[in-house]
Motif scaffolding. Structure first.
Motif, PDB file in Angstrom:
ATOM      1  N   VAL A 219       0.843  -1.192   0.000  1.00  0.00           N
ATOM      2  CA  VAL A 219       0.000   0.000   0.000  1.00  0.00           C
ATOM      3  C   VAL A 219       0.880   1.245   0.000  1.00  0.00           C
ATOM      4  CG1 VAL A 219      -1.610   1.325   1.408  1.00  0.00           C
ATOM      5  CG2 VAL A 219      -1.970  -1.115   1.092  1.00  0.00           C
ATOM      6  N   ALA A 220       1.938   1.202   0.810  1.00  0.00           N
ATOM      7  CA  ALA A 220       2.832   2.362   0.893  1.00  0.00           C
ATOM      8  C   ALA A 220       3.486   2.610  -0.460  1.00  0.00           C
ATOM      9  CB  ALA A 220       3.884   2.122   1.968  1.00  0.00           C
ATOM     10  N   GLU A 221       3.831   1.536  -1.148  1.00  0.00           N
ATOM     11  CA  GLU A 221       4.466   1.678  -2.460  1.00  0.00           C
ATOM     12  C   GLU A 221       3.494   2.322  -3.454  1.00  0.00           C
ATOM     13  OE1 GLU A 221       6.320  -1.632  -5.150  1.00  0.00           O
ATOM     14  OE2 GLU A 221       7.169  -1.697  -3.113  1.00  0.00           O
ATOM     15  N   SER A 222       2.246   1.836  -3.420  1.00  0.00           N
ATOM     16  CA  SER A 222       1.240   2.428  -4.306  1.00  0.00           C
ATOM     17  C   SER A 222       1.050   3.887  -3.981  1.00  0.00           C
ATOM     18  CB  SER A 222      -0.103   1.721  -4.132  1.00  0.00           C
ATOM     19  OG  SER A 222       0.033   0.366  -4.371  1.00  0.00           O
ATOM     20  N   MET A 223       1.071   4.200  -2.696  1.00  0.00           N
ATOM     21  CA  MET A 223       0.884   5.594  -2.294  1.00  0.00           C
ATOM     22  C   MET A 223       2.022   6.456  -2.804  1.00  0.00           C
ATOM     23  SD  MET A 223      -0.420   5.370   1.553  1.00  0.00           S
ATOM     24  CE  MET A 223      -2.128   5.326   1.929  1.00  0.00           C
ATOM     25  N   GLU A 224       3.203   5.887  -2.768  1.00  0.00           N
ATOM     26  CA  GLU A 224       4.366   6.643  -3.228  1.00  0.00           C
ATOM     27  C   GLU A 224       4.209   6.987  -4.710  1.00  0.00           C
ATOM     28  OE1 GLU A 224       8.136   4.851  -2.198  1.00  0.00           O
ATOM     29  OE2 GLU A 224       9.079   5.893  -3.883  1.00  0.00           O
ATOM     30  N   SER A 225       3.834   5.971  -5.504  1.00  0.00           N
ATOM     31  CA  SER A 225       3.672   6.208  -6.945  1.00  0.00           C
ATOM     32  C   SER A 225       2.532   7.188  -7.195  1.00  0.00           C
ATOM     33  CB  SER A 225       3.355   4.907  -7.677  1.00  0.00           C
ATOM     34  OG  SER A 225       4.285   3.940  -7.306  1.00  0.00           O
ATOM     35  N   ALA A 226       1.425   6.982  -6.490  1.00  0.00           N
ATOM     36  CA  ALA A 226       0.267   7.846  -6.702  1.00  0.00           C
ATOM     37  C   ALA A 226       0.606   9.288  -6.323  1.00  0.00           C
ATOM     38  CB  ALA A 226      -0.917   7.357  -5.880  1.00  0.00           C
ATOM     39  N   TYR A 227       1.398   9.424  -5.273  1.00  0.00           N
ATOM     40  CA  TYR A 227       1.803  10.768  -4.835  1.00  0.00           C
ATOM     41  C   TYR A 227       2.576  11.456  -5.951  1.00  0.00           C
ATOM     42  CZ  TYR A 227       4.200  14.304  -1.938  1.00  0.00           C
ATOM     43  OH  TYR A 227       4.689  15.464  -1.412  1.00  0.00           O
ATOM     44  N   SER A 228       3.531  10.736  -6.548  1.00  0.00           N
ATOM     45  CA  SER A 228       4.341  11.346  -7.622  1.00  0.00           C
ATOM     46  C   SER A 228       3.457  11.777  -8.772  1.00  0.00           C
ATOM     47  CB  SER A 228       5.360  10.340  -8.174  1.00  0.00           C
ATOM     48  OG  SER A 228       6.138   9.856  -7.142  1.00  0.00           O
ATOM     49  N   LEU A 229       2.558  10.896  -9.180  1.00  0.00           N
ATOM     50  CA  LEU A 229       1.708  11.229 -10.326  1.00  0.00           C
ATOM     51  C   LEU A 229       0.817  12.425 -10.022  1.00  0.00           C
ATOM     52  CD1 LEU A 229       0.726   7.627 -11.474  1.00  0.00           C
ATOM     53  CD2 LEU A 229       2.317   9.189 -12.588  1.00  0.00           C
ATOM     54  N   ARG A 230       0.251  12.428  -8.834  1.00  0.00           N
ATOM     55  CA  ARG A 230      -0.636  13.543  -8.460  1.00  0.00           C
ATOM     56  C   ARG A 230       0.159  14.836  -8.374  1.00  0.00           C
ATOM     57  NH1 ARG A 230      -2.485  12.732  -3.131  1.00  0.00           N
ATOM     58  NH2 ARG A 230      -3.742  14.610  -3.323  1.00  0.00           N
ATOM     59  N   ALA A 231       1.351  14.736  -7.797  1.00  0.00           N
ATOM     60  CA  ALA A 231       2.165  15.936  -7.623  1.00  0.00           C
ATOM     61  C   ALA A 231       2.523  16.518  -8.994  1.00  0.00           C
ATOM     62  CB  ALA A 231       3.419  15.601  -6.837  1.00  0.00           C
ATOM     63  N   MET A 232       2.888  15.634  -9.919  1.00  0.00           N
ATOM     64  CA  MET A 232       3.245  16.134 -11.242  1.00  0.00           C
ATOM     65  C   MET A 232       2.040  16.781 -11.913  1.00  0.00           C
ATOM     66  SD  MET A 232       6.359  16.127 -11.654  1.00  0.00           S
ATOM     67  CE  MET A 232       6.438  16.734 -13.351  1.00  0.00           C
ATOM     68  N   ASP A 233       0.859  16.225 -11.648  1.00  0.00           N
ATOM     69  CA  ASP A 233      -0.364  16.826 -12.175  1.00  0.00           C
ATOM     70  C   ASP A 233      -0.519  18.249 -11.680  1.00  0.00           C
ATOM     71  OD1 ASP A 233      -1.350  15.020 -13.836  1.00  0.00           O
ATOM     72  OD2 ASP A 233      -2.927  14.227 -12.520  1.00  0.00           O
ATOM     73  N   TYR A 234      -0.128  18.452 -10.453  1.00  0.00           N
ATOM     74  CA  TYR A 234      -0.288  19.767  -9.846  1.00  0.00           C
ATOM     75  C   TYR A 234       0.764  20.756 -10.296  1.00  0.00           C
ATOM     76  CZ  TYR A 234      -4.126  19.791  -6.582  1.00  0.00           C
ATOM     77  OH  TYR A 234      -5.357  19.828  -6.052  1.00  0.00           O
TER      78      TYR A 234
END
Ligand SMILES: Nc1nc2c(ncn2[C@@H]2O[C@H](COP(=O)(O)OP(=O)(O)OP(=O)(O)O)[C@@H](O)[C@H]2O)c(=O)[nH]1
Ligand SMILES: [Mg+2]
Length: 560
Positions: A320-335
């Motif tokens: 879950v933490a790994e998925s969160m890490e990836s999702a965080y990067s993608l969301r951050a880049m979106d922003y």
């Protein structure tokens, strides 16, 4: 009645040391009671059943005051209960007289044994009506000891019946012997009252009939009266009753009366001694139910940490933490990615990126919304590890009970683990302030680049192609075009640089972010592990510790 010299004191003052073999019965029963309460469902069942049966046999009466023999004087008003009471006590303790009824609340006299307080309290005997006699001063050696006797002078039964039905029941339920005091005028009333008492308490125990005031009759009349009474009692179904004749006035029969009291005390002592022996035999059987070694009372930190680790694994926290890490990067880049870059990406609809984010969202949603389908084998192993370490020095039955305690709330674990994961969702969904600031900065750069391009366009239109008059000089001045071009290049370059730098920062902070959330999940799981596993185990260890202490103390106190 003449008062003799022995001193009288209130019950509280006389606390003679225990002198009978049955002394300590109440304590023994208390210990046994505690052992049963602690060991029930844990320790060897046949032993527990025997102990419970023995406790039931001993009953409440012994618990209140096992060492005392309770004898109650009951009967109609004016029959001479108080006079007999005084005659046996050797003192005018309970007022007697012509006023009817005379005794309105029970009086008691205890011979030489302390500790009757709780019994007196339970019987609700007014402290002013409690007396004590030192046994050593009592009797003249011709009768057995009255040590431990509690003699109760009750109000006449019509009075107690009118006042408190429950009181009668109490007196009768604790009495080892009920003495019916009859007088020659009213002895026939006995049958009616006896039934009344029996009906109240279901008491069919020992009863003694005393025909008092025989000094009022001629000797032949006494014999006749006793015969008549025998007939009456037999007709009532009381075959072969003991009938004693007394005169509280002359003292006739009082010695025999005391002898019967002494026999009752002795019989009770014998019964108590048997009971004590039974209890002691039973207590010895507890010997194999605890180990000599001092047991641990806590789960050590290393094992507790291993449990949290295992549950964290079982709940799939690292994934879950790994998925969160990836999702965080993608969301951050979106922003905070370069807005134009995002726009083109959207136009090209980068399918890979889209799919990846969709998958991650799904993964996380599943992790957060459904109870954790923790791998049972993993959890089982972890639970076993925890209890294994603390049960090494326990006897098998307690090993089992500690293991069961460890698993007692295992069913709640998946839900609790799921909750621990869900708790991080708000933190996960948060948008950090620096994303907003960088986003604004990026838009500022895009706006500046766009304005610069417009400016270049205006210079080309007004200055180069001469399409008209520029509203402002600077919009038509071709000499400015290199500077404006440079400005546009600079803002674009700055945007690209910001994007590249942000990418690095995001890479770092996504790791930190997921580590923080993982730690948060781990803490939640730690709390669940403590309340659902460790604490039940430690509570059970405490129970064993108390049991071991009670049992070993009880066994050590037994005679070899
Ligand atoms: N002659 C004679 N009188 C007695 C004897 N025993 C008691 N009395 C008298 O009978 C009356 C009643 O005696 P109590 O001892 O007060 O009777 P009780 O049974 O306690 O009566 P309550 O308290 O009203 O229930 C008193 O006046 C006593 O002196 C006895 O053996 N012979
Ligand atoms: Mg009386």
């Amino acid at each position: 009645m003449t008062a003799t010299t022995p001193p009288v004191s209130s019950l509280e003052e006389i606390e003679t040391p225990p002198q009978t073999a049955a002394v300590g019965l109440s304590d023994r029963l208390d210990v046994l009671d505690r052992l049963v309460a602690l060991g029930e469902g844990r320790v060897d069942k046949p032993l527990m059943d025997d102990a419970a049966a023995l406790l039931a046999r001993a009953g409440e009466r012994l618990r209140l005051s096992g060492e005392h023999t309770v004898v109650a004087l009951a009967g109609g008003t004016g029959s001479g209960k108080s006079s007999l009471f005084n005659a046996v006590c050797g003192l005018e303790l309970s007022p007697t007289g012509l006023r009817r009824p005379m005794t309105s609340s029970a009086h008691s006299c205890v011979w030489g044994l302390g500790g009757a307080g709780p019994l007196m309290d339970w019987l609700d005997i007014d402290p002013r009506h409690r007396y004590a006699r030192a046994s050593a001063l009592d009797g003249d050696g011709q009768v057995g000891s009255l040590q431990g006797l509690v003699l109760l002078d009750l109000p006449d039964h019509d009075s107690i019946r009118a006042a408190h039905l429950a009181e009668v029941d109490k007196y009768v339920s604790v009495a080892d012997l009920i003495i019916w005091v009859l007088d020659p005028q009213k002895y026939a009333d006995f049958a009616v009252h006896r039934r009344y008492f029996e009906q109240l308490s279901g008491h069919t125990g020992v009863t003694l009939i005393v025909l008092n005031q025989v000094d009022r009759l001629e000797p032949e009349e006494v014999t006749e009266c006793v015969k008549d009474l025998h007939r009456l009692l037999e007709a009532e179904g009381m075959g072969g009753p003991t009938i004693l004749t007394t005169s509280a006035k002359t003292g006739a029969g009082i010695e025999g009366f005391r002898e019967i009291l002494a026999d009752t005390v002795a019989a009770r002592q014998a019964r108590l001694e048997r009971l004590v022996a039974d209890i002691d035999r039973l207590v010895r059987r507890f010997e194999g139910q605890y180990a000599e070694a001092e047991p641990p009372t806590t789960v050590d930190d290393r094992r507790a940490a291993a449990l949290v680790e295992a549950l964290t694994e079982a709940a799939g926290v690292p994934a879950v933490a790994e998925s969160m890490e990836s999702a965080y990067s993608l969301r951050a880049m979106d922003y905070i990615g370069w807005p134009l870059g995002r726009l083109t990406a959207r136009l090209h609809a980068d399918p890979l990126r889209r799919m990846r984010l969709g998958e991650l969202r799904q993964e996380l949603r599943a992790a957060f919304t459904t109870p954790v389908n923790a791998q049972q084998a993993h959890v089982d192993n972890a639970l076993q590890e925890v209890t294994e370490g603390v049960t090494a020095d326990l006897p098998p039955s307690w090993q089992r009970s500690v293991r069961e305690a460890g698993r007692s709330q295992a069913e709640e674990l998946p839900e609790a683990l799921g909750d621990s994961l869900r708790e991080v969702v708000p933190a996960f969904n948060q948008v950090p302030a620096w994303w907003w600031i960088l986003r604004a900065w990026q838009y500022l750069l895009v706006t500046a680049s766009a304005l610069g391009l417009l400016w270049l366009g205006a210079i080309l239109a007004y200055g180069g192609l001469d399409l008209g008059r520029a509203p402002f000089g600077i919009l038509g001045d071709p000499s400015l075009s290199p500077y404006v071009g440079l400005l546009v290049l600079c803002t674009l370059g700055l945007g690209a640089f910001t994007t590249a730098a942000a990418r690095n920062v995001i890479a770092l902070s996504s790791v930190r972010h997921s580590e923080r959330l993982e730690e948060q999940m781990r803490q939640g799981i730690g709390t669940s592990a403590r309340t659902l596993v460790i604490e039940p185990v430690e509570r059970e260890l405490e129970v064993y510790k108390s049991f071991r202490k009670e049992a070993s103390t009880a066994i050590r106190s037994l005679m070899p």
